[in-house]
Design a protein around this motif. Structure first.
Motif, short mmCIF file in Angstrom:
data_model
loop_
_atom_site.label_atom_id
_atom_site.label_comp_id
_atom_site.label_asym_id
_atom_site.label_seq_id
_atom_site.Cartn_x
_atom_site.Cartn_y
_atom_site.Cartn_z
N LEU A 161 -32.31 -34.41 -26.61
CA LEU A 161 -31.15 -35.30 -26.55
C LEU A 161 -30.33 -35.04 -25.29
O LEU A 161 -29.94 -35.99 -24.60
CB LEU A 161 -30.30 -35.12 -27.81
N ALA A 189 -44.09 -39.88 -24.75
CA ALA A 189 -44.27 -40.51 -26.05
C ALA A 189 -45.69 -40.27 -26.57
O ALA A 189 -45.89 -39.93 -27.74
CB ALA A 189 -43.99 -42.01 -25.95
N ALA A 245 -32.22 -36.40 -22.32
CA ALA A 245 -32.15 -37.87 -22.26
C ALA A 245 -30.79 -38.32 -21.74
O ALA A 245 -30.70 -39.29 -20.98
CB ALA A 245 -32.43 -38.46 -23.64
N TYR A 254 -46.65 -37.94 -29.86
CA TYR A 254 -47.41 -38.51 -30.97
C TYR A 254 -48.66 -37.68 -31.26
O TYR A 254 -48.97 -37.38 -32.41
CB TYR A 254 -47.80 -39.96 -30.67
N ALA A 308 -31.67 -39.76 -33.28
CA ALA A 308 -32.27 -40.02 -34.60
C ALA A 308 -33.18 -38.87 -35.01
O ALA A 308 -33.19 -38.46 -36.18
CB ALA A 308 -33.06 -41.33 -34.57
N ASN A 309 -33.91 -38.33 -34.07
CA ASN A 309 -34.80 -37.21 -34.36
C ASN A 309 -34.01 -35.97 -34.76
O ASN A 309 -34.36 -35.27 -35.71
CB ASN A 309 -35.68 -36.93 -33.14
N VAL A 349 -31.12 -42.67 -28.02
CA VAL A 349 -31.12 -43.14 -29.42
C VAL A 349 -32.22 -42.43 -30.22
O VAL A 349 -31.96 -41.94 -31.33
CB VAL A 349 -31.30 -44.67 -29.47
N LEU A 350 -33.42 -42.36 -29.67
CA LEU A 350 -34.51 -41.71 -30.40
C LEU A 350 -34.28 -40.20 -30.54
O LEU A 350 -34.59 -39.62 -31.58
CB LEU A 350 -35.85 -41.98 -29.70
N GLY A 351 -33.73 -39.58 -29.51
CA GLY A 351 -33.42 -38.15 -29.59
C GLY A 351 -32.36 -37.86 -30.65
O GLY A 351 -32.47 -36.90 -31.41
N HIS A 376 -34.92 -30.69 -30.65
CA HIS A 376 -34.40 -32.05 -30.68
C HIS A 376 -33.09 -32.14 -29.91
O HIS A 376 -32.84 -33.13 -29.23
CB HIS A 376 -34.19 -32.52 -32.12
N ILE A 378 -32.85 -45.71 -24.72
CA ILE A 378 -33.84 -45.57 -25.81
C ILE A 378 -34.11 -44.09 -26.07
O ILE A 378 -34.20 -43.66 -27.23
CB ILE A 378 -35.14 -46.32 -25.46
N GLY A 379 -34.20 -43.29 -25.00
CA GLY A 379 -34.40 -41.86 -25.17
C GLY A 379 -33.26 -41.19 -25.91
O GLY A 379 -33.46 -40.33 -26.77
#
Length: 97
Positions: A45, A15, A48, A19, A73-74, A69-71, A41, A66-67
């Motif tokens: 995914l 993370a 993850a 960033y 979304a990305n 979901v964020l993957g 991406h 969480i990984g």
């Protein structure tokens, strides 16, 4: 317990690194960079999902979820931005229609 701390450490390191890399990209290059790297991406995914599949504890499952979901979304956001960017280059019909 050591594997849980290792998983948390890897998650936080990823993370922070993500960033730092993204924050240093100039605004004008962000959209082409994002649209050109949508495959990354997808790889994130899949990674993850593999991590989530091998999770043993509740904390590892939460981090894996969480990984995922964020993957997802990305990846979805990357394709949405690409679609918008490509619409900018479509030819408009002459005559104002």
């Amino acid at each position: 317990m050591d594997s849980t701390w290792a998983a948390l450490y890897i998650f936080l390191l990823a993370a922070f690194t993500g960033y730092e890399v993204i924050s240093r990209v100039p605004v004008i290059l962000h959209t082409p960079l994002m649209s050109g790297s949508n495959f990354v991406h997808g790889v994130v995914l899949v990674g993850a999902m593999v991590v989530l599949g091998h999770a043993d504890t509740a904390l590892e499952r939460a981090i894996g979820f969480i990984g995922v979901v964020l993957g997802a979304a990305n990846a979805a956001g990357g394709y949405a931005v690409t679609e918008r960017m490509l619409e900018m280059f479509e030819r408009k019909p002459k005559g104002g229609q």
